[in-house]
Motif scaffolding. Structure first.
Motif, PDB file in Angstrom:
ATOM      1  N   MET A  64      -4.812   3.944   2.023  1.00 43.42           N
ATOM      2  CA  MET A  64      -4.038   4.529   3.117  1.00 43.42           C
ATOM      3  C   MET A  64      -4.492   3.973   4.469  1.00 43.42           C
ATOM      4  O   MET A  64      -3.679   3.518   5.285  1.00 43.42           O
ATOM      5  CB  MET A  64      -4.202   6.052   3.123  1.00 43.42           C
ATOM      6  N   ARG A  65      -5.782   4.006   4.685  1.00 39.82           N
ATOM      7  CA  ARG A  65      -6.290   3.636   6.006  1.00 39.82           C
ATOM      8  C   ARG A  65      -6.183   2.134   6.260  1.00 39.82           C
ATOM      9  O   ARG A  65      -6.029   1.711   7.407  1.00 39.82           O
ATOM     10  CB  ARG A  65      -7.726   4.146   6.154  1.00 39.82           C
TER      11      ARG A  65
ATOM     12  N   GLU B  17      -3.058  12.214   7.044  1.00 38.45           N
ATOM     13  CA  GLU B  17      -4.111  11.209   7.011  1.00 38.45           C
ATOM     14  C   GLU B  17      -4.002  10.253   8.193  1.00 38.45           C
ATOM     15  O   GLU B  17      -5.007   9.869   8.795  1.00 38.45           O
ATOM     16  CB  GLU B  17      -4.050  10.443   5.687  1.00 38.45           C
ATOM     17  N   GLU B  18      -2.766   9.860   8.552  1.00 40.52           N
ATOM     18  CA  GLU B  18      -2.620   8.899   9.635  1.00 40.52           C
ATOM     19  C   GLU B  18      -2.957   9.531  10.986  1.00 40.52           C
ATOM     20  O   GLU B  18      -3.547   8.879  11.850  1.00 40.52           O
ATOM     21  CB  GLU B  18      -1.204   8.322   9.648  1.00 40.52           C
TER      22      GLU B  18
ATOM     23  N   HIS C 126       0.818  -1.213   0.000  1.00 39.22           N
ATOM     24  CA  HIS C 126       0.000   0.000   0.000  1.00 39.22           C
ATOM     25  C   HIS C 126       0.856   1.268   0.000  1.00 39.22           C
ATOM     26  O   HIS C 126       0.423   2.304  -0.507  1.00 39.22           O
ATOM     27  CB  HIS C 126      -0.940   0.002   1.197  1.00 39.22           C
TER      28      HIS C 126
ATOM     29  N   ARG D 285      -7.857   6.942  -0.075  1.00 40.64           N
ATOM     30  CA  ARG D 285      -8.058   6.985   1.377  1.00 40.64           C
ATOM     31  C   ARG D 285      -8.252   5.571   1.939  1.00 40.64           C
ATOM     32  O   ARG D 285      -7.733   5.236   3.003  1.00 40.64           O
ATOM     33  CB  ARG D 285      -9.242   7.877   1.704  1.00 40.64           C
TER      34      ARG D 285
ATOM     35  N   LEU E 267       0.566  11.586   3.856  1.00 36.91           N
ATOM     36  CA  LEU E 267       0.448  10.374   4.665  1.00 36.91           C
ATOM     37  C   LEU E 267       0.402  10.706   6.154  1.00 36.91           C
ATOM     38  O   LEU E 267      -0.376  10.111   6.909  1.00 36.91           O
ATOM     39  CB  LEU E 267       1.625   9.437   4.372  1.00 36.91           C
TER      40      LEU E 267
ATOM     41  N   CYS F 182      -0.103   4.248  -2.522  1.00 35.17           N
ATOM     42  CA  CYS F 182      -0.406   5.587  -1.991  1.00 35.17           C
ATOM     43  C   CYS F 182       0.572   6.623  -2.526  1.00 35.17           C
ATOM     44  O   CYS F 182       0.175   7.714  -2.951  1.00 35.17           O
ATOM     45  CB  CYS F 182      -0.346   5.572  -0.461  1.00 35.17           C
ATOM     46  N   SER F 183       1.846   6.300  -2.505  1.00 36.48           N
ATOM     47  CA  SER F 183       2.867   7.267  -2.899  1.00 36.48           C
ATOM     48  C   SER F 183       2.758   7.621  -4.377  1.00 36.48           C
ATOM     49  O   SER F 183       2.839   8.800  -4.754  1.00 36.48           O
ATOM     50  CB  SER F 183       4.259   6.707  -2.589  1.00 36.48           C
TER      51      SER F 183
ATOM     52  N   MET G  23       3.519   5.482   8.241  1.00 36.15           N
ATOM     53  CA  MET G  23       3.616   5.417   6.786  1.00 36.15           C
ATOM     54  C   MET G  23       4.559   6.470   6.203  1.00 36.15           C
ATOM     55  O   MET G  23       5.360   6.173   5.314  1.00 36.15           O
ATOM     56  CB  MET G  23       2.228   5.567   6.167  1.00 36.15           C
ATOM     57  N   HIS G  24       4.477   7.693   6.707  1.00 35.41           N
ATOM     58  CA  HIS G  24       5.305   8.756   6.123  1.00 35.41           C
ATOM     59  C   HIS G  24       6.786   8.505   6.339  1.00 35.41           C
ATOM     60  O   HIS G  24       7.630   8.975   5.574  1.00 35.41           O
ATOM     61  CB  HIS G  24       4.912  10.116   6.705  1.00 35.41           C
TER      62      HIS G  24
END
Length: 890
Positions: A306-307, A355-356, A279, A303, A352, A283-284, A323-324
């Motif tokens: 990501m989630r 969102e996280e 993922h 989203r 990221l 995402c990236s 994640m970041h």
């Protein structure tokens, strides 16, 4: 040649040596296929080449296409992490022939690559062909020397490729690798074909027919080749594993997850490591290609991905956002092949992280509620759909996360109940919206929005794309088509056209398809995310459901982008020159100009305007990149971003930054961009694209609000060129240099003012009889026992009539004076003066009104000793004087 990056390069270079053009991967958001949510195959970017709509300067191509399968008809999301070969993101290696070569060379190139370049043993390979494709069978025997037992005929559509219900199509031939009998599974076409033993590594599509609507297939005039080889699959084979996640690239990413979480990557929680690694790539790359998390369309799929990864980070015990922190490892692995990752690294990390942070709050609350709701449920049970919907609607906990969290228990979700609850919520929302005051005047848009969904805006990254017509309206009513000559409104599933908002005007351009052309005259937004295109159909008939090509007017958009970025620079420059009280109070960003309203209590001086202009152009000359980040509103404001007047912001905002402070204005502490603003508009790529900023006007709009008008780029240069040409013309007329023209003009104006004063004085003297005689005395007569002087004059400014009356009063000592001035256009003004010794007997206001009435006027005003009035009929000047005389006698 065992690493994934080396395998990719070897594939590209092999075909390049055989005359193929290496073509860069197209974006994950398809620009030329509106039916796809994401690019899911290598041929997508060549679709129009295969159909003959587009022509390129090469007839052979090779690419490594980035692909995502996580939404729409291509959706592998739920399987990722639990199988050896499912991915949301993968690379598709492919070679293509556009009418150049066909089956013989395609098979030869493929066989030589896998056996000689990649070194795979021939005895480990077998192929499938379409059941009726005898030509392919003979070629595999001839080229590869494969026996009949290694060539499997497949009668199903698994080995017959179609672009759609109609259009190019043809048989396929797939190459399989046998991992050995120690792995369960049978060959393709057998009952056990779904096992992991025999793995498809390459699919060769022979496009040789066209499917007609009648069902008939006819031969294409130029048969073509389209192949697809999953880089992850072939890398696993070359590296001696049947597991894609055991390749060097995936192990590098999984290793970073292991380092940050201290959880064994090969232990019981291996699936979580795999989900995160897979993922992370999806995402990236999606963020790098312009997709940002949202609650609709592609942004919603992002989203979800990501989630899902962030949920697995939480399962691994990661207390802080994870994640970041993995992005640098991904950039190291893939940045050389895909430079867009390097360019967008900062945006990816910030997106990221944002969102996280938000999701962890949702996750903690949602998991607690889910645990409570699922108590007592066991394997084979279902969670009520109403409960799942409440978690989603009230607490923001997505359905797929509910399903994933219950997966290990063997508990499913009642999807029918979930959909029923969703529909009931829609009905409540529709009823509430329909009665919401002014919004009820456009109820049609709520129905359209509910049926077709939000419009996916592509315009930050492209000015040309394809879309599908979702709705057509004419005169406020939905219609199935707009015919040639008709005007109406068009809603599409996606668009590069910017909808008017935030002071920026909407885009214009064209909507086209074969035999169809419509002119887009304006684009606006309804309900926040429904883009509505105002069109006039110029050719053909535009129909609902039709795929179309969308082209924004490039020159107009470029001018708008430059003006919008210039507005941001002007805003900060005005604050630095005038003070922190300056705030935007409105704006207009159009292609030909920009208008900017600010709070400021007084007019700006010439020096202030010049300083603002110099500072803004200094930023233009920096040619600094204009960067965009996605942030939470509160974080954006804390970072120093300014919110623009008139914009509505959601929980997440685009933050546009550009330039760096000149040294004399640099703030104390850490350096920050010159301009940081919350803005959803389109902008220049670099400040240098603005070209030039020229302020052309400054004035008042209302109390405490000033308006700045400016031009940029060619418009600014044209404006300054005209001004320079006019200045040279003026200097020539003055017979002086451009540098001395202001001084020379000021001197001439002063001379003119002196002459005008002298002329006015001469006219006054002449009007009263001037020269050496006492004309005023000669004109005096006795009326009602007092001296009365009445005279009409021409060539005297109306403003000078009072001074003439004062002069006449002094000359007669005691009496009444009536002076009528007749202008060049035939109108008249009258002044009556009464000397002070007579004001108790005579009122100048009463007398002047009598004279005004004779001139066809009404009223008049002033003091008892001096009053003034006017009238439209200057020919009655003598009658006006006699009317004043008569008023004295009454």
């Amino acid at each position: 040649m065992s690493g994934v990056n080396e395998i990719r390069s070897a594939f590209l270079n092999y075909f390049a040596k055989h005359g193929h053009e290496i073509v860069a991967s197209s974006p994950l958001v398809p620009r030329n296929d509106p039916t796809l949510m994401f690019t899911a195959a290598g041929m997508v970017q060549f679709k129009n080449v295969f159909t003959g709509v587009e022509h390129r300067p090469y007839s052979r191509a090779v690419s490594s296409q980035k692909c995502v399968r996580a939404g729409g008809k291509h959706n592998d999301l739920d399987n990722v992490g639990y199988t050896a070969r499912h991915h949301t993101f993968f690379e598709m290696l492919g070679n293509f022939s556009f009418g150049d070569y066909f089956k013989p060379l395609a098979i030869e190139l493929a066989w030589n690559l896998v056996t000689k370049e990649f070194g795979l043993p021939a005895e480990k390979l077998l192929v499938t062909v379409y059941a009726d494709d005898d030509e392919a069978v003979d070629l595999w025997k001839k080229v590869a020397g494969l026996p009949e037992s290694k060539i499997i005929r497949i009668a199903s559509d698994d080995n017959f490729w179609r672009m759609g219900d109609t259009g190019p199509c043809g048989p396929c031939s797939e190459i399989f690798y046998d991992h050995g009998d120690h792995i369960p599974g049978g060959p393709p076409g057998s009952p056990d074909e779904d096992g992991d033993r025999f793995i498809e590594i390459w699919n060769l599509v022979f496009m040789q027919f066209e499917q007609l609507e009648s069902g008939e297939q006819i031969a294409l005039p130029s048969p073509s080749i389209d192949t697809g080889m999953g880089l992850e699959r072939i890398s696993a084979v070359i590296q001696g594993t049947h597991d894609n996640y055991a390749t060097d690239m995936m192990r590098a990413l999984i290793g970073q997850v292991e380092n940050f979480t201290n959880v064994d990557a090969d232990g019981p929680q291996s699936a979580s490591h795999r989900v995160i690694a897979d993922h992370l790539r999806a995402c990236s790359f999606l963020v790098a290609d312009g997709v940002l998390p949202s609650n609709e369309g592609r942004g919603y799929v992002l989203r979800r991905i990501m989630r899902r990864a962030m949920r697995h980070a939480q399962l691994l015990g990661s207390r802080d956002p994870l994640m970041h922190r993995l992005v640098p490892a991904l950039v190291r692995e893939m940045g050389q092949a895909f430079p867009e990752l390097v360019r967008a690294e900062g945006l990816i990390e910030e997106t990221l992280l944002l969102e996280e942070r938000r999701f962890r709050k949702t996750l903690e609350r949602g998991l607690g509620l889910l645990e409570e709701a699922a108590q007592g449920l066991g394997s084979g049970d279902q969670l009520p759909g109403e409960t799942a919907f409440t978690l989603y609607d009230t607490y923001g906990f997505p359905l797929d996360l509910t399903q994933d969290a219950l997966r290990n228990r063997g508990v499913a979700v009642d999807l029918a109940g979930f959909e029923a609850a969703m529909e009931a919520q829609r009905e409540r929302a529709r009823a509430a919206w329909a009665g919401s005051g002014e919004a009820a005047t456009e109820t049609v848009w709520f129905g359209v929005r509910e049926r077709v969904g939000a419009t996916d805006f592509l315009g930050y990254d492209t000015e040309k794309a394809e879309g599908v017509v979702r709705a057509l309206l004419r005169q406020g009513e939905e219609v199935d088509a707009l015919a040639s000559g008709e005007s109406g409104l068009v809603v599409l599933n996606q668009t590069p056209f910017y909808g008017e908002s935030g002071g920026q005007v909407g885009d214009t351009g064209t909507i086209a398809a074969p035999g169809i052309r419509a002119r887009v005259t304006q684009t606006e937004k309804k309900l926040g995310d429904l883009f509505v295109h105002h069109v006039t159909v110029e050719e053909g008939s535009l129909r609902s459901g039709q795929p179309v090509e969308l082209t924004v007017d490039h020159a107009r958009r470029a001018a708008i982008r430059a003006n919008h970025s210039a507005t941001h620079l002007l805003h900060e420059a005005l604050r630095l020159v005038l003070g922190d009280h300056v705030a935007q109070k409105g704006s207009l960003v159009a292609p030909e100009r920009l208008r900017f309203d600010i709070s400021h209590p007084k007019p700006m001086s010439d020096e202030e305007l010049a300083q603002v202009e110099r500072l803004t152009n200094a930023l233009v000359l920096q040619n600094a990149p204009v960067t965009t980040k996605l942030m939470a509103v509160d974080e954006a404001i804390e970072s120093g971003a300014r919110a623009l007047f008139g914009e509505k912001y959601g929980d997440e905002v685009r933050v546009v930054s550009m330039g760096s402070y000149p040294e004399e204005f640099a703030p104390e502490g850490a350096a920050k961009p010159f301009s940081i603003e919350l803005c959803g508009g389109t902008h220049a790529r670099r400040t240098g694209d603005i070209g030039l900023v020229s302020i052309v006007a400054e004035g008042a709009v209302s109390a405490g609000v000033r308006r700045i008008e400016a031009l940029t780029g060619d418009a600014a240069r044209d404006h300054l060129t005209r001004e320079s040409r006019n200045l040279r013309t003026i200097a020539g007329l003055l017979k002086t240099s451009v540098e001395d023209a202001p001084t020379r003009l000021a001197s001439l104006l002063e001379e003119r003012r002196k002459l005008e004063r002298d002329l006015a004085e001469a006219r006054r003297k002449l009007a009263l009889g001037g020269g050496g005689g006492d004309g005023a005395a000669e004109a005096v007569r006795d009326v009602a026992g007092v001296k009365f002087l009445g005279r009409s004059v021409t060539g005297v400014e109306m403003k000078d009539l009072k001074s003439l009356a004062d002069d006449a009063k002094r000359k007669i000592g005691s009496g009444i004076v009536a002076i009528v001035g007749v202008s060049d256009d035939g109108k008249a003004g009258i002044v009556v003066g009464v000397t002070k010794d007579l004001t108790e007997r005579f009122d100048a206001v009463t007398l002047v009104r009598a004279g005004s009435a004779a001139l066809g006027g009404k009223g008049g005003g002033g003091r008892p000793d001096m009053a003034q009035a006017g009238g439209p009929d200057g020919a009655k000047a003598d009658a006006a004087i006699e009317a004043v005389a008569s008023a004295l006698e009454s």
